[in-house]
Design an enzyme around this catalytic site. Structure first.
Site, PDB file in Angstrom:
ATOM      1  CG  HIS A  51      30.263 -33.993  44.756  1.00 44.72           C
ATOM      2  ND1 HIS A  51      31.435 -34.039  44.031  1.00 44.72           N
ATOM      3  CD2 HIS A  51      29.308 -34.461  43.920  1.00 44.72           C
ATOM      4  CE1 HIS A  51      31.189 -34.514  42.824  1.00 44.72           C
ATOM      5  NE2 HIS A  51      29.907 -34.791  42.725  1.00 44.72           N
TER       6      HIS A  51
HETATM    7  P1  TYD Z   1      33.642 -31.904  40.525  1.00 43.58           P
HETATM    8  O1  TYD Z   1      32.266 -32.277  40.122  1.00 43.58           O
HETATM    9  O2  TYD Z   1      33.822 -31.361  41.922  1.00 43.58           O
HETATM   10  O3  TYD Z   1      34.604 -33.149  40.271  1.00 43.58           O
HETATM   11  P2  TYD Z   1      35.068 -34.359  41.220  1.00 43.58           P
HETATM   12  O4  TYD Z   1      33.966 -34.607  42.192  1.00 43.58           O
HETATM   13  O5  TYD Z   1      35.280 -35.512  40.293  1.00 43.58           O
HETATM   14  O6  TYD Z   1      36.332 -33.962  41.860  1.00 43.58           O
HETATM   15  O7  TYD Z   1      34.205 -30.866  39.490  1.00 43.58           O
HETATM   16  C1  TYD Z   1      35.558 -30.458  39.528  1.00 43.58           C
HETATM   17  C2  TYD Z   1      35.635 -29.043  39.004  1.00 43.58           C
HETATM   18  O8  TYD Z   1      35.170 -28.985  37.657  1.00 43.58           O
HETATM   19  C3  TYD Z   1      34.791 -28.048  39.806  1.00 43.58           C
HETATM   20  O9  TYD Z   1      35.545 -26.862  39.937  1.00 43.58           O
HETATM   21  C4  TYD Z   1      33.608 -27.773  38.929  1.00 43.58           C
HETATM   22  C5  TYD Z   1      34.116 -28.054  37.530  1.00 43.58           C
HETATM   23  N1  TYD Z   1      33.058 -28.605  36.662  1.00 43.58           N
HETATM   24  C6  TYD Z   1      32.472 -27.811  35.695  1.00 43.58           C
HETATM   25  O10 TYD Z   1      32.822 -26.625  35.519  1.00 43.58           O
HETATM   26  N2  TYD Z   1      31.488 -28.337  34.896  1.00 43.58           N
HETATM   27  C7  TYD Z   1      31.071 -29.614  35.031  1.00 43.58           C
HETATM   28  O11 TYD Z   1      30.161 -30.065  34.289  1.00 43.58           O
HETATM   29  C8  TYD Z   1      31.685 -30.440  36.044  1.00 43.58           C
HETATM   30  C9  TYD Z   1      31.275 -31.858  36.244  1.00 43.58           C
HETATM   31  C10 TYD Z   1      32.679 -29.887  36.833  1.00 43.58           C
END
Ligand code: TYD
Length: 130
Positions: A51
């Site tokens: 992302h």
């Molecule tokens: P994401 O940022 O997509 O993680 P990665 O890119 O490392 O896989 O986040 C994963 C999940 O966690 C997504 O459902 C959103 C949730 N999340 C929160 O609720 N709060 C936060 O501060 C973060 C970073 C993620």
């Protein structure tokens, strides 16, 4: 457009007692830190990230193990960083597509300039390139 860069964090202490490194807003971190989170227990075979953020900028620190971070801008310029040192931070500007691969039980600390908001995410790669 800003570029990603490594930040050397001071290492306080010595090998006898261990070390402290510090992240401080507007000192060695170039923004107000609004949120801190950490990613852990990610198996080697999993790729995280995939992302970009519209507004949020971040500094990532590898607290343990190794993390490969691949960053790509909208011009499709790719740069790769291998973080394996807790006294180094990686500054990631907004509009950088990131991929994270974890090795050796890597733990990634993330300092973010903004509160969590799903609206700030671009999760579709084709949309990112527009
Ligand atoms: P994401 O940022 O997509 O993680 P990665 O890119 O490392 O896989 O986040 C994963 C999940 O966690 C997504 O459902 C959103 C949730 N999340 C929160 O609720 N709060 C936060 O501060 C973060 C970073 C993620």
């Amino acid at each position: 457009m800003q570029e990603p860069y490594l930040i050397e964090l001071q290492k306080i202490g010595d090998e006898e007692i261990g070390y402290i490194s510090v992240a401080q807003a507007f000192s060695n971190i170039p923004f107000q830190i609004k949120r801190v989170y950490w990613i852990y227990q990610t198996p080697d075979v999993v790729e995280r990230g995939n992302h970009a953020h519209k507004n949020a900028v971040q500094v990532l620190v590898c607290l343990k193990g190794k993390i490969k971070i691949t960053l790509e801008n909208k011009q499709r310029q790719v740069v790769e960083f291998m973080l394996d040192n807790p006294n180094q931070g990686l500054y990631i500007p907004n509009y950088y597509w990131r991929k994270l691969n974890f090795f050796e039980e890597g733990i990634c600390l993330s300092l973010s300039s903004s509160d969590y908001s799903e609206e700030d995410y671009i999760r579709d790669y084709q949309e990112f390139l527009l």
